[in-house]
Design an enzyme around this catalytic site. Structure first.
Site, mmCIF file in Angstrom:
data_model
loop_
_atom_site.group_PDB
_atom_site.id
_atom_site.type_symbol
_atom_site.label_atom_id
_atom_site.label_comp_id
_atom_site.label_asym_id
_atom_site.label_seq_id
_atom_site.Cartn_x
_atom_site.Cartn_y
_atom_site.Cartn_z
ATOM 1 N N GLY A 161 28.265 40.782 38.777
ATOM 2 C CA GLY A 161 27.038 40.615 39.571
ATOM 3 C C GLY A 161 26.781 41.899 40.333
ATOM 4 O O GLY A 161 27.268 42.973 39.961
ATOM 5 N N ARG A 162 26.038 41.768 41.423
ATOM 6 C CA ARG A 162 25.702 42.963 42.217
ATOM 7 C C ARG A 162 26.963 43.685 42.682
ATOM 8 O O ARG A 162 27.074 44.901 42.597
ATOM 9 C CB ARG A 162 24.908 42.570 43.452
ATOM 10 C CG ARG A 162 23.595 41.907 43.194
ATOM 11 C CD ARG A 162 22.995 41.541 44.542
ATOM 12 N NE ARG A 162 21.756 40.808 44.429
ATOM 13 C CZ ARG A 162 21.685 39.489 44.297
ATOM 14 N NH1 ARG A 162 22.787 38.758 44.246
ATOM 15 N NH2 ARG A 162 20.523 38.892 44.210
ATOM 16 N N ILE A 163 27.911 42.903 43.226
ATOM 17 C CA ILE A 163 29.114 43.523 43.791
ATOM 18 C C ILE A 163 29.984 44.101 42.679
ATOM 19 O O ILE A 163 30.486 45.228 42.790
ATOM 20 C CB ILE A 163 29.875 42.502 44.674
ATOM 21 C CG1 ILE A 163 29.019 42.134 45.893
ATOM 22 C CG2 ILE A 163 31.237 43.063 45.101
ATOM 23 C CD1 ILE A 163 29.557 40.993 46.744
ATOM 24 N N SER A 182 32.007 38.111 32.090
ATOM 25 C CA SER A 182 31.043 37.264 32.793
ATOM 26 C C SER A 182 30.600 36.194 31.805
ATOM 27 O O SER A 182 30.889 36.300 30.616
ATOM 28 C CB SER A 182 29.848 38.093 33.287
ATOM 29 O OG SER A 182 29.258 38.764 32.199
ATOM 30 N N ARG A 183 29.895 35.156 32.312
ATOM 31 C CA ARG A 183 29.511 34.035 31.435
ATOM 32 C C ARG A 183 28.801 34.534 30.182
ATOM 33 O O ARG A 183 29.099 34.124 29.079
ATOM 34 C CB ARG A 183 28.566 33.080 32.190
ATOM 35 C CG ARG A 183 29.263 32.092 33.089
ATOM 36 C CD ARG A 183 28.234 31.139 33.678
ATOM 37 N NE ARG A 183 27.143 31.873 34.315
ATOM 38 C CZ ARG A 183 27.062 32.137 35.613
ATOM 39 N NH1 ARG A 183 28.000 31.710 36.421
ATOM 40 N NH2 ARG A 183 26.046 32.813 36.112
ATOM 41 N N ARG A 240 36.685 35.004 46.392
ATOM 42 C CA ARG A 240 37.119 33.821 47.121
ATOM 43 C C ARG A 240 38.554 33.503 46.717
ATOM 44 O O ARG A 240 38.925 33.654 45.543
ATOM 45 C CB ARG A 240 36.229 32.619 46.770
ATOM 46 C CG ARG A 240 34.866 32.652 47.394
ATOM 47 C CD ARG A 240 34.918 32.454 48.913
ATOM 48 N NE ARG A 240 33.600 32.416 49.519
ATOM 49 C CZ ARG A 240 33.000 33.460 50.079
ATOM 50 N NH1 ARG A 240 33.581 34.644 50.107
ATOM 51 N NH2 ARG A 240 31.806 33.323 50.632
ATOM 52 N N ASP A 264 41.656 40.149 49.959
ATOM 53 C CA ASP A 264 40.850 40.034 51.176
ATOM 54 C C ASP A 264 40.534 38.569 51.463
ATOM 55 O O ASP A 264 40.003 38.241 52.511
ATOM 56 C CB ASP A 264 39.540 40.824 50.989
ATOM 57 C CG ASP A 264 38.687 40.864 52.251
ATOM 58 O OD1 ASP A 264 39.266 41.128 53.338
ATOM 59 O OD2 ASP A 264 37.471 40.611 52.169
ATOM 60 N N GLU A 269 42.218 30.088 54.344
ATOM 61 C CA GLU A 269 42.139 31.074 55.438
ATOM 62 C C GLU A 269 42.120 30.385 56.798
ATOM 63 O O GLU A 269 41.488 29.331 56.920
ATOM 64 C CB GLU A 269 40.872 31.928 55.254
ATOM 65 C CG GLU A 269 40.947 32.735 53.984
ATOM 66 C CD GLU A 269 39.636 33.442 53.623
ATOM 67 O OE1 GLU A 269 38.710 33.449 54.453
ATOM 68 O OE2 GLU A 269 39.547 33.956 52.513
ATOM 69 N N HIS A 287 39.816 38.903 55.330
ATOM 70 C CA HIS A 287 38.430 38.616 54.889
ATOM 71 C C HIS A 287 37.430 39.533 55.621
ATOM 72 O O HIS A 287 36.555 39.051 56.346
ATOM 73 C CB HIS A 287 38.085 37.140 55.120
ATOM 74 C CG HIS A 287 36.929 36.669 54.288
ATOM 75 N ND1 HIS A 287 36.835 35.387 53.786
ATOM 76 C CD2 HIS A 287 35.808 37.310 53.861
ATOM 77 C CE1 HIS A 287 35.710 35.263 53.110
ATOM 78 N NE2 HIS A 287 35.070 36.428 53.140
#
Ligand code: 8YV
Length: 326
Positions: A161-163, A182-183, A240, A264, A269, A287
């Site tokens: 994605g963007r990141i 990716s999918r 995540r 991260d 958490e 995080h």
């Protein structure tokens, strides 16, 4: 079509669901009739007596809006997330009720990608471990063990994605060979697409996880994927904790079945498994991928602009896509 805000003059209440950046909390309080749920002594009583007054909810990516809270707010028309992740809110359920949902994409992409690359360099070059080594006064006794070179390595991006794309672009500067999973293949990505996380892990020296969280990606980085990464391979997770099978990761790090990990995000958490805290092979971050002054201010501004747009025009500025994309 999302539920419209209340008629002008009887604007309705904005519910702040979780603690937010103080500047955003203050702006909401100054500009709208805002109720801060975490500060109420009896939130259940408030929801029972005043739930009908709430037209917009502002929440963090971490907290979202639970099904029970959604049900307690019959006139809710908008859920505004501070953060790009929104897996803590059931978006399909919200939209079925006419509630639109927004997040804060783009403004955090650079900082999250910067941190992912920094964490990758840290774990491969063992910078945090070396810092501890100097502070502990161990330098004089023996030279610090050799680490692994970063430049020219094969890096797999899980979720382009963007990141993911921003991470890949940065790593091009390190001469990295980039592949991704990716999918569906991303048109014009310019990188090699692999169909599964396991195939990607097999083909790379470092696996960077940037895929969205939620049910669809839970446990995607499984024991098999970690074994495919192998004893010379590194894992970086800025997505995540739920995406990685954390017990499997703890076991793999402990047994040296992967070389190391930079994390991260965690499954629960702020609780980090003891075995990771005790390992010199992992870099542990609280995080903080988006946690710069500039980016958090931009996230707050975008969240506020979403609230404003909804309160004035009944629509959101950056509604989340139907399928998650970080
Ligand atoms: C923040 C994040 O920590 O945007 C996200 O999805 O996880 C981070 O940017 C979070 O939004 C703070 O609630």
């Amino acid at each position: 079509m999302p539920n419209s805000p209340a008629a002008p003059g009887s604007q309705g209440t904005v519910l702040q669901v979780s603690p937010l950046l103080p500047a955003l909390e203050n702006a909401l309080t100054e500009q709208y009739r805002t109720v801060r749920l975490p500060e109420l002594t009896d939130p259940a009583a408030y929801l029972r007596d005043h739930g009908r007054e709430v037209v917009a909810a502002v929440t963090s990516a971490r907290t979202g809006v639970s099904d029970a809270l959604m049900d307690a707010l019959p006139r809710l028309g908008a859920i505004v997330h501070f953060g790009v992740g929104h897996e803590t809110t059931d978006v399909v359920r919200a939209r079925a009720r006419g509630i639109d949902v927004s997040n804060t994409p783009d403004v955090l992409t650079d900082c999250v990608a910067d941190l992912a690359v920094g964490a990758l360099i840290d774990v491969m070059r063992r910078m945090s471990a070396a810092d501890r080594y100097v502070r502990d006064g161990r330098w004089g006794a023996a030279p610090f063990p050799l680490a692994d070179r970063v430049s020219g390595k094969r890096v797999g991006i899980l979720g382009l994605g963007r990141i993911g794309r921003a991470v890949a672009r940065r790593l091009e500067g390190f001469g990295a060979g980039i592949a991704y999973c990716s999918r569906v293949p991303v048109p014009d990505a310019g990188y090699r697409h692999l169909p599964t996380a396991q195939a990607l892990a097999e083909a790379c020296d470092a696996l960077v996880v940037t895929v969205a969280g939620g049910r669809g990606t839970r446990g995607l980085v499984s024991e098999a994927v970690l074994d495919a990464l192998g004893p010379r391979g590194y894992l970086v997770n800025v997505a995540r904790g739920s995406v990685v099978d954390e017990p499997a990761l703890v076991a793999a790090v402990g047994a040296g079945r992967i070389a190391g990990a930079a994390l991260d995000v965690f499954a629960d958490e702020p609780n980090v498994p003891r075995a990771l805290l005790d390992s010199d092979r992992v870099v542990l971050l609280p995080h903080i991928a988006s946690a710069t002054r500039e980016t958090r201010a931009a996230m707050a501004d975008l969240a506020l602009r979403n609230v404003r747009r909804f309160m004035t025009e009944g629509v959101l500025l950056t509604p989340v896509p139907d399928r998650p994309a970080r």
